[in-house]
Motif scaffolding. Structure first.
Motif, mmCIF file in Angstrom:
data_model
loop_
_atom_site.group_PDB
_atom_site.id
_atom_site.type_symbol
_atom_site.label_atom_id
_atom_site.label_comp_id
_atom_site.label_asym_id
_atom_site.label_seq_id
_atom_site.Cartn_x
_atom_site.Cartn_y
_atom_site.Cartn_z
ATOM 1 N N MET A 22 2.905 1.237 -12.568
ATOM 2 C CA MET A 22 4.130 1.535 -11.799
ATOM 3 C C MET A 22 4.217 3.060 -11.713
ATOM 4 S SD MET A 22 7.176 -0.707 -11.403
ATOM 5 C CE MET A 22 7.261 -1.227 -13.084
ATOM 6 N N THR A 23 4.699 3.548 -10.496
ATOM 7 C CA THR A 23 5.063 4.942 -10.276
ATOM 8 C C THR A 23 6.387 5.393 -10.792
ATOM 9 O OG1 THR A 23 6.004 4.792 -8.412
ATOM 10 C CG2 THR A 23 3.786 5.111 -8.149
ATOM 11 N N THR A 24 6.716 6.481 -11.035
ATOM 12 C CA THR A 24 7.944 6.859 -11.711
ATOM 13 C C THR A 24 8.921 6.588 -10.548
ATOM 14 O OG1 THR A 24 6.831 8.634 -12.794
ATOM 15 C CG2 THR A 24 9.082 8.513 -12.803
ATOM 16 N N ALA A 25 8.588 7.087 -9.441
ATOM 17 C CA ALA A 25 9.641 6.996 -8.275
ATOM 18 C C ALA A 25 9.877 5.214 -8.170
ATOM 19 C CB ALA A 25 8.950 7.187 -6.995
ATOM 20 N N ARG A 26 8.803 4.417 -8.357
ATOM 21 C CA ARG A 26 9.240 3.114 -8.367
ATOM 22 C C ARG A 26 10.028 2.541 -9.575
ATOM 23 N NH1 ARG A 26 6.941 -1.615 -5.495
ATOM 24 N NH2 ARG A 26 6.533 0.194 -3.996
ATOM 25 N N THR A 27 9.710 3.005 -10.647
ATOM 26 C CA THR A 27 10.621 2.845 -11.862
ATOM 27 C C THR A 27 12.030 3.238 -11.631
ATOM 28 O OG1 THR A 27 8.741 3.215 -13.304
ATOM 29 C CG2 THR A 27 10.817 2.745 -14.483
ATOM 30 N N ASP A 28 12.346 4.450 -11.244
ATOM 31 C CA ASP A 28 13.579 4.844 -10.795
ATOM 32 C C ASP A 28 14.059 4.144 -9.878
ATOM 33 O OD1 ASP A 28 12.924 6.929 -12.670
ATOM 34 O OD2 ASP A 28 12.774 8.456 -11.117
ATOM 35 N N LEU A 29 13.550 3.861 -8.714
ATOM 36 C CA LEU A 29 14.023 3.222 -7.623
ATOM 37 C C LEU A 29 14.599 1.492 -8.352
ATOM 38 C CD1 LEU A 29 14.786 2.513 -4.774
ATOM 39 C CD2 LEU A 29 12.313 1.518 -4.490
ATOM 40 N N ILE A 30 13.721 1.136 -9.135
ATOM 41 C CA ILE A 30 14.012 -0.489 -9.721
ATOM 42 C C ILE A 30 15.428 -0.155 -10.532
ATOM 43 C CG2 ILE A 30 13.447 -2.126 -11.424
ATOM 44 C CD1 ILE A 30 10.537 -1.715 -10.525
ATOM 45 N N ASP A 41 2.279 -2.018 2.645
ATOM 46 C CA ASP A 41 3.307 -0.832 2.855
ATOM 47 C C ASP A 41 4.451 -0.613 1.926
ATOM 48 O OD1 ASP A 41 4.461 1.120 4.439
ATOM 49 O OD2 ASP A 41 5.361 -0.162 5.937
ATOM 50 N N PRO A 42 3.940 -0.295 0.991
ATOM 51 C CA PRO A 42 5.141 0.078 -0.327
ATOM 52 C C PRO A 42 5.846 1.241 0.156
ATOM 53 C CG PRO A 42 2.827 1.349 -0.590
ATOM 54 C CD PRO A 42 2.502 0.247 0.519
ATOM 55 N N THR A 43 5.783 2.135 1.187
ATOM 56 C CA THR A 43 6.670 3.210 1.427
ATOM 57 C C THR A 43 8.054 2.645 2.182
ATOM 58 O OG1 THR A 43 4.805 4.535 1.986
ATOM 59 C CG2 THR A 43 7.012 5.230 2.734
ATOM 60 N N THR A 44 7.545 1.485 3.085
ATOM 61 C CA THR A 44 8.588 0.837 3.614
ATOM 62 C C THR A 44 9.440 0.043 2.990
ATOM 63 O OG1 THR A 44 7.344 0.894 5.856
ATOM 64 C CG2 THR A 44 9.079 -0.813 5.697
ATOM 65 N N LEU A 46 11.807 2.432 1.092
ATOM 66 C CA LEU A 46 12.833 2.984 2.001
ATOM 67 C C LEU A 46 13.837 1.759 2.176
ATOM 68 C CD1 LEU A 46 13.364 5.252 3.955
ATOM 69 C CD2 LEU A 46 12.183 3.823 5.694
ATOM 70 N N LEU A 47 13.326 0.565 2.420
ATOM 71 C CA LEU A 47 14.310 -0.446 2.626
ATOM 72 C C LEU A 47 15.293 -0.700 1.490
ATOM 73 C CD1 LEU A 47 12.157 -2.873 4.985
ATOM 74 C CD2 LEU A 47 14.210 -1.532 5.906
ATOM 75 N N THR A 48 14.641 -0.715 0.525
ATOM 76 C CA THR A 48 15.473 -0.994 -0.554
ATOM 77 C C THR A 48 16.252 -0.106 -0.980
ATOM 78 O OG1 THR A 48 13.564 -2.022 -1.846
ATOM 79 C CG2 THR A 48 15.168 -1.406 -3.268
ATOM 80 N N THR A 49 16.103 1.563 -0.892
ATOM 81 C CA THR A 49 17.015 2.553 -0.881
ATOM 82 C C THR A 49 18.051 2.403 0.113
ATOM 83 O OG1 THR A 49 15.034 4.084 -1.413
ATOM 84 C CG2 THR A 49 16.908 4.993 -0.684
ATOM 85 N N THR A 50 17.617 2.053 1.462
ATOM 86 C CA THR A 50 18.849 1.532 2.348
ATOM 87 C C THR A 50 19.641 0.583 1.725
ATOM 88 O OG1 THR A 50 17.324 2.266 4.104
ATOM 89 C CG2 THR A 50 19.179 1.138 4.678
ATOM 90 N N GLY A 51 19.200 -0.504 1.310
ATOM 91 C CA GLY A 51 19.992 -1.720 0.903
ATOM 92 C C GLY A 51 20.867 -1.101 -0.440
ATOM 93 N N ILE A 52 20.497 -0.083 -1.149
ATOM 94 C CA ILE A 52 21.059 0.315 -2.209
ATOM 95 C C ILE A 52 22.285 1.266 -1.696
ATOM 96 C CG2 ILE A 52 21.311 2.234 -3.755
ATOM 97 C CD1 ILE A 52 18.404 1.292 -4.733
ATOM 98 N N HIS A 53 22.003 1.928 -0.734
ATOM 99 C CA HIS A 53 23.253 2.715 -0.035
ATOM 100 C C HIS A 53 24.107 1.940 0.749
ATOM 101 C CE1 HIS A 53 22.157 7.083 -1.075
ATOM 102 N NE2 HIS A 53 20.993 6.566 -1.048
ATOM 103 N N HIS A 54 23.620 0.899 1.297
ATOM 104 C CA HIS A 54 24.195 -0.203 1.830
ATOM 105 C C HIS A 54 25.313 -0.747 0.890
ATOM 106 C CE1 HIS A 54 25.183 -4.559 3.059
ATOM 107 N NE2 HIS A 54 25.445 -3.999 4.229
ATOM 108 N N GLU A 55 24.795 -1.190 -0.315
ATOM 109 C CA GLU A 55 25.715 -1.747 -1.276
ATOM 110 C C GLU A 55 26.712 -0.704 -1.792
ATOM 111 O OE1 GLU A 55 23.948 -4.697 -3.363
ATOM 112 O OE2 GLU A 55 25.855 -4.744 -4.781
#
Lengths: 429, 429, 429, 429
Positions: D1-9, D123-126, D129-138
């Motif tokens: 897993m990328t660091t970006a993905r780990t950070d996102l999780i 499409d991992p980018t999407t 992106l959507l997960t980040t959007t969901g985080i900001h939404h929350e």
């Protein structure tokens, strides 16, 4: 007397007469009707415009005492002037009678004339300024008179409608094709750059930067709007602002105000001359901001044009100022043709900028940077309404010609439909 | 022609003329005002009463075709007759004009006369019955005209009120002392025992048992009611029905409709002749059922009289029938004195039973046992309104004299105040 | 301690426990919901019934001080007791918590027991009377709890509804044929003739004369009512009271509350056990007065039976009293069967008089002649609501059995549908 | 897993946990209350944020089927997703239970983790992106949770309020003197210049010209606002926008939300720790746009400073960007201090730009030139609300720290008071 003063007197008298002329075709009943809360009865417009002169000029300068009933009934919204007849109750008052109001107009006119013609030692500049303001104020109410009379005579079922006058429809023609006029990005001055009398909301002149954009060469036609209607535009919430969709649902909007579909599927519309077949080449009017915005969204989607939208206020003003806005060429109230006309000339510049229909812009009504309201009680004229309304530009077939100019800012709530409001499309480039 | 027919024609013409006479003092504006949803504009009353004859007699008997606009505008509430101008929109319609309505009255009168004077082979009894019904219907609207005109001319601030006519107040006098008239318990017949034409809601004649009770010899006076006002009656929730208290709070009631306290503490009230000092000896009027009921509760408490209350409908009818109810002695509309008068005679019987003010009874408006609505479209006349209203008895100074009788049942919602409604007290014994 | 006192204590404890038992199946969420303004959340019913004992007995007799928050939150409508949580806001209050309310029930029960078991020198009769009143008050709220819980759990879309408990439907059967039982005209006593504790609105016993009439032997069934629905009963304004038709239009009524038609045309209804096919033989319930009245009008017209209508309050009471009204035979709350049952026995007398469904009578709720409200703060219990409501008789499957009697007067506004309200037909003879 | 993905999780899990942490102090009742239509019950916020991930990520990517009841209840305003529980009815629904919602959070979290940790070919980018959007939404809903809980616990009378937690007030101090920081006129870039994830309403970056202006170095304090209150600011219509004055009159505003004056004249206010004396040095909060605007007008008049007003959105953004806006220094939700703090540091730059209180700007919420909504169903996120709202900038003590940035645009209707909304003054130079 100076020429300026003579001209002012002439303008005053002409304006006062014009209000009466607009009411000439009315029956006594029509003067008293408030067909919806937004629509003041014609007697009230005739009285309130007199009150404006009496209250702002005659009373402070000559000690003229306004009858208490008239003062109460004819104050529109000036908190400074105390309690008043609630706006929604103007149609409920049997007094003052129309005859009272007309008689009072004569009195006010006579006293104004006396003042304007007399030796005026006290600050003639202010007198002239206030008189000019009163003239423009009355011109605004002339537009209201026209549009409100249209509603008063036409809101009911067809068997209870009455035409305003025996008006012939304009000659059938074909509207010009829609073309785009492009504008470079740049920093420009906005506001009343041309100088002369203006409302406080047109000042100060200030700078603004505008990104590249294009404007349609003419207004959207009934034919174009009809395509939106028949494509289900009023049934697709994704085209609408949330408040707009709520209005569609709550009020059952299915087409512009005054449009009616006959049993055979033809569209007709209410005009000053009665019910008439919809003239396809004429500009669509009587649409709210919400409808204008939804139409632009539908065009963007159906034509695949990203960035298609309504113009910003500055875009409109820049384009008008540089593309030969000329109120002399427009189709205004003074032409005595109370119908928006099709765009037919094609000599390059933007068409229909002045007259025909007010154009919804995408901006809410806000003060310009550095805005100062008028002094005194006229401070209530514009500033306190700069909230939750949209700016319209250009002027309509119901606007007095001498009332309009490039920097003029009209404003109405986004759900307003009884004015001659139309659509010009814009695009971000 | 039979005498009955001649009399009927005469009654028809006299009634039709009386409606116009009531409107004679009005300005053109006054005809168009709907000062609150309950108040129809006078033009509408004049038109609707014509429509009643046209729709129920001329159309079915002679094939007369009513203009579509008039038919739509003048249908009050008959679902049988299809869509119609909403009640609350009567003041919003500029058409038909008052002139249209007056001209149509002439047309309808002429056609009715032709019919009534002609050889009528088709069921003359029904023709006469329907004509009589139409006359009584018009008389109801005459009372409405009077009370609605009072509201139209008087709802606004004093500087915008207009007197109906130059009427002199009655001569000052002293009201009789309040006395109680007792009635034995017993079984009696109720309803239209006297026979003759009547509304369907007065039938059938039926028996009812009434326990022992007493009735006040006269109506409650302004002076007596004023004591309740000044003792804080409008501030004590325990005196009021729950719905009544809610009305007091929501509408800010502090006294009967049209009462105003001057800066110096004096009470004045709106009359047909303008604002006048409150006449203490006259019957209190313009009180809702809730106020009448609260007043009775306050009297019971402050005087320590258990069982003091408003009369039941049957109690009133029994008392009136046996104590010489006589509509000839009352103070009615035909006297041309639009003011309730003080009770002064004192020859034993109950006073003010007929005329002056309608008397709120404690009963909701319900059908008599065995009730049958009128046939045909007139089935909608009474029955469908027998829900959440209160019965009033007696007649007021705004009621046409020939319209009233002992068995007559008037009815209004409990919060109604614009009628001449008053209070007679009763007690259980 | 006297047996009477022991019995009272036992009745008190049993009643208090029964309220809690009714709430046992609820989730914590269900206690807090006010699904419409008329529906109080269950926590409030549990708290208010405790408050009734605390406020009317503990506070005046023992000086018990009620917590200020509880006092404010749990006062229903007693103006005497000052400001309070508005009825429509009961669902908006997070405090008191349900746990607070349950704990307070225990406190109030303990103090009441102490009082009832102790040496009570101060007027034991009044203590017993007030305790009995409190028990009956709590029983009224038990019926409310049941009907309100039904609404709370069932108002939303099906995917968000929750059954109250796993209840089996009654065994399918066939309803008895409709028959008429005739009654002679005559003078009778009405009110609480049987004696014993009763509400003030059942007194005094008084005489009334009743004309000849007949009553249906049983309640109208779902099957019968369905015929009205499918014959267009909800689309014909001529069948309805004016207010009823306005309700039909404004609220889109097309069938009784809780009825739903599936895509395949079958009717289902919401029960305590979930959505269930409509049981045709069961009494129709959840109909407003307007629907009951319209149904009777439709029956009169479609069957050609003049005088067919709803029963008057006195007719019902006379019939019940003389035809063996027996609350022991009814289907009440204590049976733990929360479903109206079909009428199947056929031994002559009137069926379903007690239990199953409250029966709308044609009378508005009014005081009996000579009515005296309870003393003290309980004067606000009944009298102030005697305005614009209709009387219902009999009791429903949600009524506690020991709460009902022949003279009992229930009352609700005519548009109420969330109670178990049904229809018994009557005829004038 | 990328660091970006780990950070996102990690960010995902932390954010999800934070919502639950905010609800930890609540009683079960508090989760269900909708104290006014604008306030969603906490259960709904917890559920809707899960639904956002399930609907926008799990369903389209994994075929996850959302329970029909949850789907209906938890859709906020997406017309694309069909019928839904009306906003004003969220407090009326007993289902889903809070336990249901919490259990579903666990399910959604587990499935999201599975997806984020798995091999994601599509499409991992999407997805990111959507997960980040969901985080900001929350995170947006976390701010709502805090402010709504404050209202839920505090709207009722004091005896029925409940503190959120045992929070100590901040240490008393003295606010810095008000100073002005001047800015030159000039052309600047606006929008998300800093890059990184942002809402669609922060784009595109575009140029705008700003005339010379000055900004106050800190927010208006309670002490300063109190002077306005005590000088009669709420009684002078000339200080207010017309809609603002209408709100003052209709709702009886006399001070900011949650302020109460005791009998002795002291001011107290509702905080998360209970009722507290007003801290004079702290920023005023819980004021509507109308109050902020009236305060600025009052300051301009009472201090004689022409051109004193609220800042424009661009002025604020320019000042913040150039004067060291730093969300790390602000007082945000993550500090766990739910109270705006006084400005005390004084090192030159503007203070309180981030955290403490959202700052009303003078601009309505409109799209930037060239605005493109998000793709797909998220197109409904922002654009359709760009009508009749005002922009706020900066962030409040209830905003998650990592949620805020210089270009962030918050927006609320001008009459909103339940958010932590404050005032920074500006001047035209």
């Amino acid at each position: 007397m100076t020429t300026a003063r003579t001209d002012l007197i002439e303008h005053f008298l002409r304006t006062r007469r014009a209000s009466l002329d607009l009411c000439a075709p009315l029956q006594p009943e029509d003067y008293r009707i408030q067909s919806m809360p937004d629509v003041s009865p014609p007697w009230w417009n005739l009285g309130h415009t007199s009150w404006f002169f009496a209250k702002n000029i005659l009373a402070p300068r000559t000690g003229y005492e306004i009858d208490r009933g008239l003062d109460y009934a004819l104050n529109s919204y000036y908190e400074t002037h105390g309690p008043r007849l609630a706006r929604a109750q103007r149609g409920l008052a049997p007094r003052p009678t129309t005859a009272d109001v007309l008689a009072w107009r004569t009195t006010v006119d006579a006293r104004m004339l006396e003042l304007l013609e007399g030796d005026d030692d006290q600050d003639p500049t202010t007198l002239e300024l206030l008189t000019t303001t009163g003239i423009h104020h009355e011109q605004q109410h002339q537009e209201l008179l026209v549009t409100e009379i249209k509603h008063i005579l036409g809101w009911n079922i067809e068997a209870l409608r009455a035409p305003y006058r025996d008006e012939q429809p304009s000659v059938a023609t074909t509207a010009l094709p829609l073309e785009w006029r492009a504008f470079e990005p740049g920093l420009h001055a906005f506001g009343n750059c041309e100088g002369g009398w203006c409302w406080d909301n047109e000042l100060p002149v200030h700078r603004g930067y505008v990104e590249a954009f294009a404007l349609a060469n003419r207004l959207v036609t009934n034919e174009e709007y009809l395509e939106f209607v028949e494509d289900g535009g009023y049934r697709d919430p994704l085209l609408w602002l949330a408040n707009g969709w709520a209005a569609v649902v709550a009020r059952g909007w299915q087409a512009p105000l005054y449009w009616e579909r006959t049993a055979s599927g033809d569209w007709r519309t209410w005009t000053f001359g009665g019910m008439r077949p919809l003239r396809l080449e004429n500009p669509v009017t009587h649409v709210s901001y919400y409808e204008a915005d939804a139409y632009a969204n539908w065009m963007a989607r159906s034509r695949g044009i990203a960035g298609l939208r309504l113009p910003a206020e500055r875009e409109w003003e820049l384009a008008a100022r540089t593309q030969g806005f000329d109120h002399r060429t427009g189709n205004f109230l003074d032409d005595d043709t109370l119908e928006p006309r099709a765009a037919i000339a094609n000599d390059g510049p933007l068409l229909q900028l002045a007259g025909d229909a007010w154009e919804w812009t995408s901006n809410h009504y806000e003060p310009y940077p550095g805005y100062r309201p008028f002094e005194g009680t006229l401070m209530e004229y514009n500033g306190k309404f700069m909230d939750n309304q949209r700016v319209l530009r250009g002027g309509s077939c119901a606007t007095p010609r001498s009332h309009i100019r490039c920097s003029y800012r009209n404003f109405w709530p986004a759900d307003t439909r009884f004015q001659f409001t139309g659509i010009r499309l814009a695009r971000s480039l």
